[in-house]
Write a protein that holds these residues in place. Sequence first.
Motif, PDB file in Angstrom:
ATOM      1  N   THR A  30      30.048  58.853  21.861  1.00  0.00           N
ATOM      2  CA  THR A  30      29.742  59.419  20.544  1.00  0.00           C
ATOM      3  C   THR A  30      28.989  60.725  20.760  1.00  0.00           C
ATOM      4  O   THR A  30      28.230  60.856  21.721  1.00  0.00           O
ATOM      5  CB  THR A  30      28.879  58.480  19.671  1.00  0.00           C
ATOM      6  OG1 THR A  30      27.651  58.216  20.344  1.00  0.00           O
ATOM      7  CG2 THR A  30      29.601  57.188  19.359  1.00  0.00           C
ATOM      8  N   GLU A  80      23.758  70.678  12.489  1.00  0.00           N
ATOM      9  CA  GLU A  80      23.739  71.771  11.510  1.00  0.00           C
ATOM     10  C   GLU A  80      23.460  73.102  12.222  1.00  0.00           C
ATOM     11  O   GLU A  80      24.063  74.115  11.915  1.00  0.00           O
ATOM     12  CB  GLU A  80      22.670  71.506  10.451  1.00  0.00           C
ATOM     13  CG  GLU A  80      22.580  72.564   9.374  1.00  0.00           C
ATOM     14  CD  GLU A  80      23.706  72.492   8.353  1.00  0.00           C
ATOM     15  OE1 GLU A  80      24.129  73.578   7.893  1.00  0.00           O
ATOM     16  OE2 GLU A  80      24.160  71.404   8.011  1.00  0.00           O
ATOM     17  N   VAL A  91      24.959  66.200  11.206  1.00  0.00           N
ATOM     18  CA  VAL A  91      25.707  66.116   9.943  1.00  0.00           C
ATOM     19  C   VAL A  91      26.950  65.243  10.050  1.00  0.00           C
ATOM     20  O   VAL A  91      27.526  64.848   9.036  1.00  0.00           O
ATOM     21  CB  VAL A  91      26.076  67.519   9.417  1.00  0.00           C
ATOM     22  CG1 VAL A  91      24.822  68.305   9.065  1.00  0.00           C
ATOM     23  CG2 VAL A  91      26.926  68.281  10.420  1.00  0.00           C
ATOM     24  N   LYS A  92      27.365  64.951  11.281  1.00  0.00           N
ATOM     25  CA  LYS A  92      28.567  64.153  11.490  1.00  0.00           C
ATOM     26  C   LYS A  92      28.546  63.633  12.917  1.00  0.00           C
ATOM     27  O   LYS A  92      27.937  64.233  13.786  1.00  0.00           O
ATOM     28  CB  LYS A  92      29.801  65.036  11.266  1.00  0.00           C
ATOM     29  CG  LYS A  92      31.128  64.323  11.238  1.00  0.00           C
ATOM     30  CD  LYS A  92      32.245  65.317  10.940  1.00  0.00           C
ATOM     31  CE  LYS A  92      32.884  64.922   9.626  1.00  0.00           C
ATOM     32  NZ  LYS A  92      34.025  65.757   9.295  1.00  0.00           N
ATOM     33  N   THR A  93      29.236  62.523  13.154  1.00  0.00           N
ATOM     34  CA  THR A  93      29.371  61.976  14.493  1.00  0.00           C
ATOM     35  C   THR A  93      30.839  61.949  14.875  1.00  0.00           C
ATOM     36  O   THR A  93      31.686  61.545  14.075  1.00  0.00           O
ATOM     37  CB  THR A  93      28.790  60.551  14.566  1.00  0.00           C
ATOM     38  OG1 THR A  93      27.409  60.607  14.198  1.00  0.00           O
ATOM     39  CG2 THR A  93      28.910  59.977  15.966  1.00  0.00           C
ATOM     40  N   LYS A  94      31.128  62.406  16.068  1.00  0.00           N
ATOM     41  CA  LYS A  94      32.489  62.382  16.604  1.00  0.00           C
ATOM     42  C   LYS A  94      32.536  61.380  17.747  1.00  0.00           C
ATOM     43  O   LYS A  94      31.518  61.055  18.345  1.00  0.00           O
ATOM     44  CB  LYS A  94      32.912  63.771  17.089  1.00  0.00           C
ATOM     45  CG  LYS A  94      33.084  64.772  15.976  1.00  0.00           C
ATOM     46  CD  LYS A  94      34.148  64.293  15.047  1.00  0.00           C
ATOM     47  CE  LYS A  94      34.741  65.349  14.210  1.00  0.00           C
ATOM     48  NZ  LYS A  94      35.862  64.862  13.428  1.00  0.00           N
ATOM     49  N   ASP A 141      38.337  62.462  20.024  1.00  0.00           N
ATOM     50  CA  ASP A 141      38.473  63.312  18.828  1.00  0.00           C
ATOM     51  C   ASP A 141      38.678  64.766  19.263  1.00  0.00           C
ATOM     52  O   ASP A 141      38.104  65.217  20.254  1.00  0.00           O
ATOM     53  CB  ASP A 141      37.232  63.237  17.942  1.00  0.00           C
ATOM     54  CG  ASP A 141      37.092  61.921  17.199  1.00  0.00           C
ATOM     55  OD1 ASP A 141      38.048  61.128  17.184  1.00  0.00           O
ATOM     56  OD2 ASP A 141      36.013  61.697  16.616  1.00  0.00           O
ATOM     57  N   THR A 154      33.238  72.227  10.364  1.00  0.00           N
ATOM     58  CA  THR A 154      33.028  70.957   9.685  1.00  0.00           C
ATOM     59  C   THR A 154      32.610  71.190   8.240  1.00  0.00           C
ATOM     60  O   THR A 154      31.803  72.068   7.960  1.00  0.00           O
ATOM     61  CB  THR A 154      31.978  70.084  10.402  1.00  0.00           C
ATOM     62  OG1 THR A 154      31.817  68.865   9.674  1.00  0.00           O
ATOM     63  CG2 THR A 154      30.632  70.766  10.517  1.00  0.00           C
ATOM     64  N   ASP A 155      33.178  70.403   7.344  1.00  0.00           N
ATOM     65  CA  ASP A 155      32.781  70.467   5.937  1.00  0.00           C
ATOM     66  C   ASP A 155      31.397  69.876   5.725  1.00  0.00           C
ATOM     67  O   ASP A 155      30.771  70.108   4.698  1.00  0.00           O
ATOM     68  CB  ASP A 155      33.792  69.723   5.062  1.00  0.00           C
ATOM     69  CG  ASP A 155      35.137  70.415   5.007  1.00  0.00           C
ATOM     70  OD1 ASP A 155      35.190  71.640   5.240  1.00  0.00           O
ATOM     71  OD2 ASP A 155      36.140  69.737   4.728  1.00  0.00           O
ATOM     72  N   ALA A 156      30.915  69.089   6.672  1.00  0.00           N
ATOM     73  CA  ALA A 156      29.623  68.422   6.533  1.00  0.00           C
ATOM     74  C   ALA A 156      28.443  69.393   6.667  1.00  0.00           C
ATOM     75  O   ALA A 156      27.354  69.103   6.178  1.00  0.00           O
ATOM     76  CB  ALA A 156      29.510  67.303   7.561  1.00  0.00           C
ATOM     77  N   GLY A 189      29.409  73.809  12.425  1.00  0.00           N
ATOM     78  CA  GLY A 189      28.601  72.818  13.111  1.00  0.00           C
ATOM     79  C   GLY A 189      28.528  73.157  14.584  1.00  0.00           C
ATOM     80  O   GLY A 189      29.272  74.003  15.086  1.00  0.00           O
TER      81      GLY A 189
END
Length: 102
Positions: free
Chosen positions: A41, A46, A55-58, A62, A84-86, A92
């Motif tokens: 992970t 940001e 803001v997100k986890t990959k 991926d 990223t939209d996050a 990001g």
Amino acid sequence: MNRPITIVLTAALGCAGALAAGPAAGASAPVGCQYKVVWPTAGVYENPNPNSVVVKTKHAGDIVGASTCEGAGYNEYGYVLVTTDAAADGRGWMREEAVVQI
């Protein structure tokens, strides 16, 4: 006499994106930088520093990337830009050790 003109035209057309870069070039060629996540992970931050909000986890496998290749550093940590939209600005940052360029 023709060689200098050819060099100038080649440079001008290359900057304009009119030249193909080998057999893989074309409409399906990837644009920018693409990476594959190799850590189990990995956070998308940001801002490019370890104290920033995730803001997100990959996850491993991926594919992430951005239209431009950018990097940043914070102390001993290196980061690469991903879209990223996050993130508030759509940009990001991921630890460079967490990904490999494809």
